[in-house]
Scaffold this motif. Structure first.
Motif, PDB file in Angstrom:
ATOM      1  N   ASP A 146       0.926  -1.220   0.566  1.00 36.83           N
ATOM      2  CA  ASP A 146       0.387  -0.107  -0.411  1.00 36.83           C
ATOM      3  C   ASP A 146       1.011   1.312  -0.621  1.00 36.83           C
ATOM      4  OD1 ASP A 146      -2.770  -1.124   2.465  1.00 36.83           O
ATOM      5  OD2 ASP A 146      -2.457  -1.559   0.079  1.00 36.83           O
ATOM      6  N   TYR A 147       2.167   1.482   0.770  1.00 41.00           N
ATOM      7  CA  TYR A 147       3.293   2.672   0.990  1.00 41.00           C
ATOM      8  C   TYR A 147       3.463   2.771  -0.122  1.00 41.00           C
ATOM      9  CZ  TYR A 147       7.444   5.152   0.949  1.00 41.00           C
ATOM     10  OH  TYR A 147       8.203   5.577   1.206  1.00 41.00           O
ATOM     11  N   LEU A 148       3.814   1.275  -1.524  1.00 41.17           N
ATOM     12  CA  LEU A 148       4.304   1.785  -2.794  1.00 41.17           C
ATOM     13  C   LEU A 148       3.062   2.412  -3.716  1.00 41.17           C
ATOM     14  CD1 LEU A 148       6.837   2.133  -3.336  1.00 41.17           C
ATOM     15  CD2 LEU A 148       6.950  -0.380  -4.223  1.00 41.17           C
ATOM     16  N   ALA A 149       2.428   1.481  -3.397  1.00 40.36           N
ATOM     17  CA  ALA A 149       1.217   2.479  -4.352  1.00 40.36           C
ATOM     18  C   ALA A 149       0.697   3.543  -4.381  1.00 40.36           C
ATOM     19  CB  ALA A 149      -0.506   1.179  -4.161  1.00 40.36           C
ATOM     20  N   ALA A 150       0.910   3.838  -3.084  1.00 43.91           N
ATOM     21  CA  ALA A 150       0.309   6.025  -2.521  1.00 43.91           C
ATOM     22  C   ALA A 150       1.808   6.376  -2.810  1.00 43.91           C
ATOM     23  CB  ALA A 150       0.546   5.634  -1.139  1.00 43.91           C
ATOM     24  N   TYR A 151       3.164   5.676  -3.195  1.00 43.66           N
ATOM     25  CA  TYR A 151       4.222   7.232  -3.313  1.00 43.66           C
ATOM     26  C   TYR A 151       3.795   7.680  -4.371  1.00 43.66           C
ATOM     27  CZ  TYR A 151       9.044   8.280  -4.431  1.00 43.66           C
ATOM     28  OH  TYR A 151      10.071   9.101  -4.814  1.00 43.66           O
ATOM     29  N   GLY A 152       3.520   6.063  -5.492  1.00 44.05           N
ATOM     30  CA  GLY A 152       3.604   6.886  -7.338  1.00 44.05           C
ATOM     31  C   GLY A 152       2.276   7.108  -6.807  1.00 44.05           C
ATOM     32  N   ARG A 153       1.230   7.080  -6.361  1.00 45.66           N
ATOM     33  CA  ARG A 153       0.117   8.015  -6.678  1.00 45.66           C
ATOM     34  C   ARG A 153       0.899   9.509  -6.683  1.00 45.66           C
ATOM     35  NH1 ARG A 153      -2.764   4.459  -3.962  1.00 45.66           N
ATOM     36  NH2 ARG A 153      -2.562   5.328  -2.384  1.00 45.66           N
ATOM     37  N   GLY A 154       1.857  10.144  -5.315  1.00 41.83           N
ATOM     38  CA  GLY A 154       2.378  10.694  -4.702  1.00 41.83           C
ATOM     39  C   GLY A 154       2.942  11.258  -5.709  1.00 41.83           C
ATOM     40  N   GLY A 155       4.145  10.052  -6.687  1.00 40.71           N
ATOM     41  CA  GLY A 155       5.068  10.762  -7.619  1.00 40.71           C
ATOM     42  C   GLY A 155       4.103  11.831  -8.796  1.00 40.71           C
ATOM     43  N   LEU A 156       3.337  10.785  -8.959  1.00 39.71           N
ATOM     44  CA  LEU A 156       2.070  12.043 -10.049  1.00 39.71           C
ATOM     45  C   LEU A 156       1.966  13.387  -9.401  1.00 39.71           C
ATOM     46  CD1 LEU A 156       0.371   8.673 -11.342  1.00 39.71           C
ATOM     47  CD2 LEU A 156       2.200   9.814 -12.234  1.00 39.71           C
ATOM     48  N   ARG A 157       1.558  12.889  -8.430  1.00 37.32           N
ATOM     49  CA  ARG A 157       1.211  14.831  -7.690  1.00 37.32           C
ATOM     50  C   ARG A 157       2.911  16.141  -8.106  1.00 37.32           C
ATOM     51  NH1 ARG A 157      -0.973  16.430  -2.207  1.00 37.32           N
ATOM     52  NH2 ARG A 157      -1.766  18.926  -3.142  1.00 37.32           N
ATOM     53  N   ALA A 158       3.511  15.280  -7.556  1.00 38.01           N
ATOM     54  CA  ALA A 158       5.004  15.583  -7.189  1.00 38.01           C
ATOM     55  C   ALA A 158       5.172  16.875  -8.794  1.00 38.01           C
ATOM     56  CB  ALA A 158       5.929  15.092  -6.754  1.00 38.01           C
ATOM     57  N   LEU A 159       4.795  15.054  -9.551  1.00 34.81           N
ATOM     58  CA  LEU A 159       5.326  15.832 -11.360  1.00 34.81           C
ATOM     59  C   LEU A 159       4.789  17.202 -10.870  1.00 34.81           C
ATOM     60  CD1 LEU A 159       5.349  12.813 -13.396  1.00 34.81           C
ATOM     61  CD2 LEU A 159       7.764  14.886 -12.942  1.00 34.81           C
ATOM     62  N   GLU A 160       3.619  17.337 -10.951  1.00 36.63           N
ATOM     63  CA  GLU A 160       2.506  18.560 -11.486  1.00 36.63           C
ATOM     64  C   GLU A 160       2.946  19.327 -10.676  1.00 36.63           C
ATOM     65  OE1 GLU A 160      -1.401  15.716 -11.370  1.00 36.63           O
ATOM     66  OE2 GLU A 160      -1.356  17.478 -10.403  1.00 36.63           O
ATOM     67  N   LEU A 161       3.163  19.023  -9.339  1.00 35.98           N
ATOM     68  CA  LEU A 161       3.805  20.777  -8.607  1.00 35.98           C
ATOM     69  C   LEU A 161       5.227  21.286  -8.269  1.00 35.98           C
ATOM     70  CD1 LEU A 161       2.439  19.226  -5.084  1.00 35.98           C
ATOM     71  CD2 LEU A 161       1.229  20.882  -6.713  1.00 35.98           C
ATOM     72  N   GLY A 162       6.399  20.187  -9.225  1.00 38.54           N
ATOM     73  CA  GLY A 162       7.557  20.182  -9.740  1.00 38.54           C
ATOM     74  C   GLY A 162       8.647  20.176  -8.033  1.00 38.54           C
ATOM     75  N   SER A 163       8.278  19.212  -7.669  1.00 37.39           N
ATOM     76  CA  SER A 163       8.669  18.783  -6.294  1.00 37.39           C
ATOM     77  C   SER A 163       8.770  17.394  -6.545  1.00 37.39           C
ATOM     78  CB  SER A 163       7.862  18.636  -5.036  1.00 37.39           C
ATOM     79  OG  SER A 163       7.048  20.844  -5.520  1.00 37.39           O
ATOM     80  N   LEU A 164       9.477  16.901  -7.641  1.00 38.50           N
ATOM     81  CA  LEU A 164       9.715  15.385  -7.508  1.00 38.50           C
ATOM     82  C   LEU A 164      11.367  15.136  -6.870  1.00 38.50           C
ATOM     83  CD1 LEU A 164       8.741  12.991  -9.124  1.00 38.50           C
ATOM     84  CD2 LEU A 164      10.374  12.728 -10.552  1.00 38.50           C
ATOM     85  N   LYS A 165      12.437  16.352  -7.458  1.00 37.82           N
ATOM     86  CA  LYS A 165      13.059  15.693  -6.411  1.00 37.82           C
ATOM     87  C   LYS A 165      12.955  15.822  -4.746  1.00 37.82           C
ATOM     88  CE  LYS A 165      18.098  18.021  -7.074  1.00 37.82           C
ATOM     89  NZ  LYS A 165      18.780  19.221  -5.678  1.00 37.82           N
ATOM     90  N   GLN A 166      12.569  16.314  -4.371  1.00 36.43           N
ATOM     91  CA  GLN A 166      12.441  15.897  -2.643  1.00 36.43           C
ATOM     92  C   GLN A 166      11.243  14.776  -2.760  1.00 36.43           C
ATOM     93  OE1 GLN A 166      11.712  19.113  -4.342  1.00 36.43           O
ATOM     94  NE2 GLN A 166      12.340  20.262  -3.385  1.00 36.43           N
ATOM     95  N   LEU A 167      10.300  14.408  -4.037  1.00 36.66           N
ATOM     96  CA  LEU A 167      10.076  12.752  -3.362  1.00 36.66           C
ATOM     97  C   LEU A 167      10.154  11.907  -3.803  1.00 36.66           C
ATOM     98  CD1 LEU A 167       7.133  12.191  -2.283  1.00 36.66           C
ATOM     99  CD2 LEU A 167       6.418  11.485  -4.463  1.00 36.66           C
ATOM    100  N   ALA A 168      11.311  12.017  -4.293  1.00 39.46           N
ATOM    101  CA  ALA A 168      12.912  11.294  -4.643  1.00 39.46           C
ATOM    102  C   ALA A 168      13.529  10.769  -3.383  1.00 39.46           C
ATOM    103  CB  ALA A 168      13.430  11.335  -6.495  1.00 39.46           C
TER     104      ALA A 168
END
Ligand code: HBI
Ligand code: FE
Length: 288
Positions: A146-168
């Motif tokens: 469940d964590y990794l699926a939530a991370y995947g959804r968070g990654g798509l959102r972080a892409l939109e927010l331009g914050s992928l570096k932090q989430l990575a």
């Protein structure tokens, strides 16, 4: 294990639009299977007593102890029955949006190639041993799945927010190089560690690296190394806590808050850190 330089900008010849390719299990040579068996045997001498309980249970549940490179279809049927995840073959590192879309849909992208016998100890790009032996057993654990699926959804959102570096960085210090507290002591669950004989020992036994309890904003400000042992490992109290943190946190204000703050160096220990062990950094200075 993502090294940006190798990410192609369009699916290579023969790949589907979502970058998946047939695994090509019949094309593996006897040497390829022997390489898997060598790596597997070497890790299984080390991991009991060092890998997390969830990882070892996942190995058994998915029958990864059988000889040779697993067939992704058979492996996925077992895995899907447990947590809904499947393993899909890709030719190598894929672009961020492709990576996160698969992850959000419980498809784990795994390289179908395996390292050469002369690359047993290190390779830059994730091969099938790093991806399948390193990452997939944890996907058999319902909470981590469940964590990794939530991370995947968070990654798509972080892409939109331009914050992928932090989430990575959160991915790096959990999914790739995370440690977890168990009753008997610290245990490894990060794929980058469990698939590496040298880092399996280093991460738990060596006095050199810091080991610090994970704090979300702290991790998302902390730099990391892609070409050597980590100088700091972050520890979670449990996978339940990691999932709770990820699902309950609204990341947007966290991204905004840390955007103004300086990045934290790979070997730093901060006054507010809950330190498990402060490292000597002897390894890093020996390499400097
Ligand atoms: N990020 N964009 C992107 N693409 C990948 O293929 C990728 C990644 N981050 C990590 C990663 N692959 C490795 O953890 C693989 O082992 C999955
Ligand atoms: Fe990886």
């Amino acid at each position: 294990m993502a090294s940006e330089t190798h990410v192609l900008d369009r699916p290579p010849e023969g790949a589907n639009a979502d970058w998946t390719i047939p695994q090509g299990w019949d094309a593996y040579s006897a040497q390829d299977h022997a390489t898997w068996d060598t790596l597997y045997a070497r890790q299984m001498k080390l991991l009991p007593g060092r890998a997390s309980d969830a990882f070892l249970r996942g190995l058994d549940a998915l029958k990864l102890s059988e000889s040779g490179i697993p067939d992704f279809e058979e492996l996925s049927d077992r895995l899907e029955a447990l947590t809904g995840w499947r393993v899909v073959a890709v030719p190598g590192l894929v672009p961020d949006d492709v990576f996160f879309t698969h992850m959000a849909n419980r498809r784990f992208v795994a390289g179908n190639f395996i390292r050469r016998p002369d690359q047993l100890d290190y390779l830059q790009e994730p091969d099938v041993f790093h991806d399948v032996f390193g990452h997939v057993p944890m996907l058999a654990d319902p909470v981590f799945a469940d964590y990794l699926a939530a991370y995947g959804r968070g990654g798509l959102r972080a892409l939109e927010l331009g914050s992928l570096k932090q989430l990575a960085r959160l991915y790096w210090y959990t999914v790739e190089f995370g440690l977890v507290q168990e009753p008997e002591g610290l245990r490894i669950y990060g794929a980058g560690i469990v698939s590496s004989a040298s880092e399996t020992r280093f991460s738990l036994d060596d006095p050199s690296p810091n080991r610090i309890m994970l704090d979300l904003a702290r991790v998302m400000r902390t730099d990391y190394r892609i070409d050597d042992f980590q100088q700091t490992y972050f520890v979670i109290p449990s996978f339940d806590e990691l999932l709770r943190l990820t699902v309950e946190t609204d990341f947007a204000p966290v991204y905004d808050a840390i955007r103004e703050e300086r990045e934290i160096a790979v070997d730093a220990v901060l006054p507010e850190d809950e330190v498990v062990t402060e490292g000597t950094q002897a390894y890093a200075s020996s390499k400097a």
